[in-house]
Structures are given as structure tokens and as C-alpha cells.
Design a protein around this motif. Structure first.
Motif, PDB file in Angstrom:
ATOM      1  N   GLU A  30      28.722 -63.432  12.422  1.00 53.67           N
ATOM      2  CA  GLU A  30      27.540 -62.587  12.622  1.00 53.67           C
ATOM      3  C   GLU A  30      27.851 -61.106  12.445  1.00 53.67           C
ATOM      4  N   ASP A  31      29.009 -60.658  12.928  1.00 57.81           N
ATOM      5  CA  ASP A  31      29.318 -59.229  12.980  1.00 57.81           C
ATOM      6  C   ASP A  31      30.313 -58.766  11.929  1.00 57.81           C
ATOM      7  N   GLY A  32      30.970 -59.686  11.220  1.00 60.08           N
ATOM      8  CA  GLY A  32      31.981 -59.298  10.248  1.00 60.08           C
ATOM      9  C   GLY A  32      33.308 -59.021  10.919  1.00 60.08           C
ATOM     10  N   GLY A  33      34.343 -58.860  10.114  1.00 61.36           N
ATOM     11  CA  GLY A  33      35.670 -58.583  10.655  1.00 61.36           C
ATOM     12  C   GLY A  33      36.679 -59.501  10.017  1.00 61.36           C
ATOM     13  N   ILE A  34      37.191 -60.448  10.780  1.00 60.08           N
ATOM     14  CA  ILE A  34      38.183 -61.383  10.248  1.00 60.08           C
ATOM     15  C   ILE A  34      37.579 -62.247   9.148  1.00 60.08           C
TER      16      ILE A  34
END
Length: 280
Positions: A30-34
Motif C-alpha cells: 500500500e505504501d511502497g518501500g521494500i
């Protein structure tokens, strides 16, 4: 461990049924990142997380997350199910449910959405005040009260969402004095948890090279991560930042390497820039 290795390990752990990994994967999707953002996959793993809750996680809280994600689906049956989950959890008094229900119905029923946000404002100030402030400024669901909106935002000193919106208002310069550096500072506060805020900070730093941030290495890491994941617009934003005159990020050789990568991925809009890099 590289980001790619972490991505594969997280997916594998979730596939093997590790509850905490499922929760982490939902947040990442949902939030992005890894991992790269993916709304469909986030809904799938939220379903799995509700069915296999972690011992230290709130199943009711996960239901709110699932309802919120389903309510954003473009499939009518999924959206209807999401709204039903949010209605039931809101009636049960689950934290955050009224706020998420209000956001989900805001377009179709702004009057009730505003009422729900007013009810949620005191128990959930960090989450409810930003959408409420947006509605107060726009006059959605009732009379416009922009001064009250700003007052509410300033009154929530520990909310990253409120800081982010105050940054937007400071950038706009209508309800608050326009100050690009202060806007960047405030939006940067929200960028730790908000992918769109991270991208906006990168663009503002490139467009306004006189601006500075306190932890450029963190901003650069997040920008590189998003570009590596091929998030929409991330590569272009990072290239523009490295090509800018911002002393914290200026890096023409690094930009040229990224331009090569972009062209190799099929982005022909970067072809001329690649030619310029090779010519110099």
C-alpha cells in the motif's frame, strides 16, 4: 541484504503463512518501500492477514484495513463489501473505522462523511482531522470554515498527516503565507509514511534548488528505492533531482547512469538526454 532479496524473503515468508510478514507485506504494497505498490495484491494479502492474524495484532484493526482497501476497489462487489466492513466496525467502535468510512463515502455522501469525521475528531485526531480540514476548506458536506480547518491542523502537533497538509497549504500560499522552504520541511515530515509526499519532496527540491532538508541521505535512499522498483514517475523525479542545482543532491554522472537505465527500460523520452550525456 539487498532490497530485492528483502522483497523475495518477505513474499516467501507471507506465502508460508507467517502472520507478521503478511501484515508487513500489506503495508508495503500500500505504501511502497521494500515492495512495489499494488492495490490488488494489498487487498489479497489483507484478506490473508485477517484470516491468519498475528498474536500481537488486532483482528478488528486488520478488518478496518481490509475494509479500507476493498472500498478503493474498482469492482462494485469488492467496494460494497469494504463499505459493509467499515459500517460494522464503525458501529462497533473500532478505532479508525469512522474515519475510513467517512473517506470511503466522502464523494457520494459528503454530509454524512463530514458528520463521521466530526465524531472521530477527538478519539482519532491524527487520522480524522486532515480529511475534515479538507472538507471544511472546500465547503463539502456543509459550510466552508477555512480558518477552523487551519486551527485544527495546527492543534495536532504530533500528526504527520496534519504536518503534510500544513505543508501543502504553505506551498499554496492562500490560507498560510507562502514559504517554499517551510513547505518542504513540513511535507518532508509526512514523507516517512507517505509515498506521494516523498515524491513531492524530491520534485520540490529539484524545482527549488535553494531549499534544503535535514537528512538528505534518507531522502536519496527512498528516491533510489522507488526508482529501482519502477514506481510511476520515480525514475524521472530522481534524474531531475540529480541534474538540478541543489547542492545536496547534484550529481550529473549519477543522473546519466540513471538515464541509461531508463532508456534500457524502454523510456524513449530520455533518449535525447542520453545522447547529451554521451556527448559530454
Amino acid at each position: 541484504m539487498t532490497r530485492g532479496e528483502a522483497d523475495r524473503a518477505l513474499h516467501r515468508a507471507a506465502e508460508l503463512g507467517h502472520p507478521r510478514s503478511m501484515l508487513t507485506l500489506v503495508r508495503g504494497l500500500e505504501d511502497g518501500g521494500i515492495v512495489k505498490r499494488d492495490g490488488v495484491a494489498a487487498r489479497y494479502w489483507a484478506e490473508r492477514a485477517v484470516a491468519h492474524p498475528a498474536n500481537d495484532a488486532s483482528k478488528a484493526g486488520m478488518l478496518v484495513t481490509l475494509g479500507r482497501l476493498l472500498a478503493t476497489s474498482d469492482k462494485p462487489d469488492e467496494r460494497a463489501r469494504g463499505l459493509d466492513i467499515l459500517e460494522r466496525t464503525a458501529q462497533a467502535g473500532v478505532f479508525g473505522a469512522k474515519r475510513e468510512l467517512a473517506i470511503a463515502i466522502r464523494k457520494d455522501n459528503p454530509v454524512r462523511a463530514r458528520e463521521l469525521l466530526e465524531e472521530a475528531r477527538r478519539p482519532d485526531p491524527g487520522g480524522a482531522i486532515v480529511p475534515l480540514a479538507e472538507m471544511l476548506i472546500a465547503g463539502e458536506g456543509g459550510p466552508a470554515h477555512p480558518k477552523r480547518a487551519v486551527s485544527l491542523l495546527k492543534g495536532v502537533s504530533d500528526s504527520w498527516m496534519a504536518k503534510g497538509m500544513l505543508g501543502q497549504l504553505t506551498l499554496e500560499g492562500k490560507l498560510l503565507p507562502r514559504d517554499i522552504q517551510e513547505a518542504v520541511n513540513l511535507i518532508d515530515r509526512a514523507s516517512t509514511w507517505d509515498f506521494d509526499a516523498r515524491t513531492q519532496v524530491i520534485r520540490l527540491l529539484a524545482e527549488n534548488p535553494q531549499t534544503r532538508i535535514s537528512h538528505p541521505e534518507i531522502t536519496l535512499y527512498a528516491a533510489v528505492e522507488a526508482a529501482e522498483l519502477d514506481e510511476p514517475g520515480a525514475m524521472k523525479a530522481l534524474i531531475e533531482l540529480k541534474l538540478s542545482a541543489n547542492a545536496q543532491f547534484q550529481d550529473r554522472p549519477g543522473a546519466c547512469k540513471l538515464i541509461e537505465t531508463a532508456v534500457s527500460r524502454g523510456d524513449q523520452t530520455m533518449a535525447q538526454r542520453l545522447a547529451d550525456c554521451r556527448a559530454n
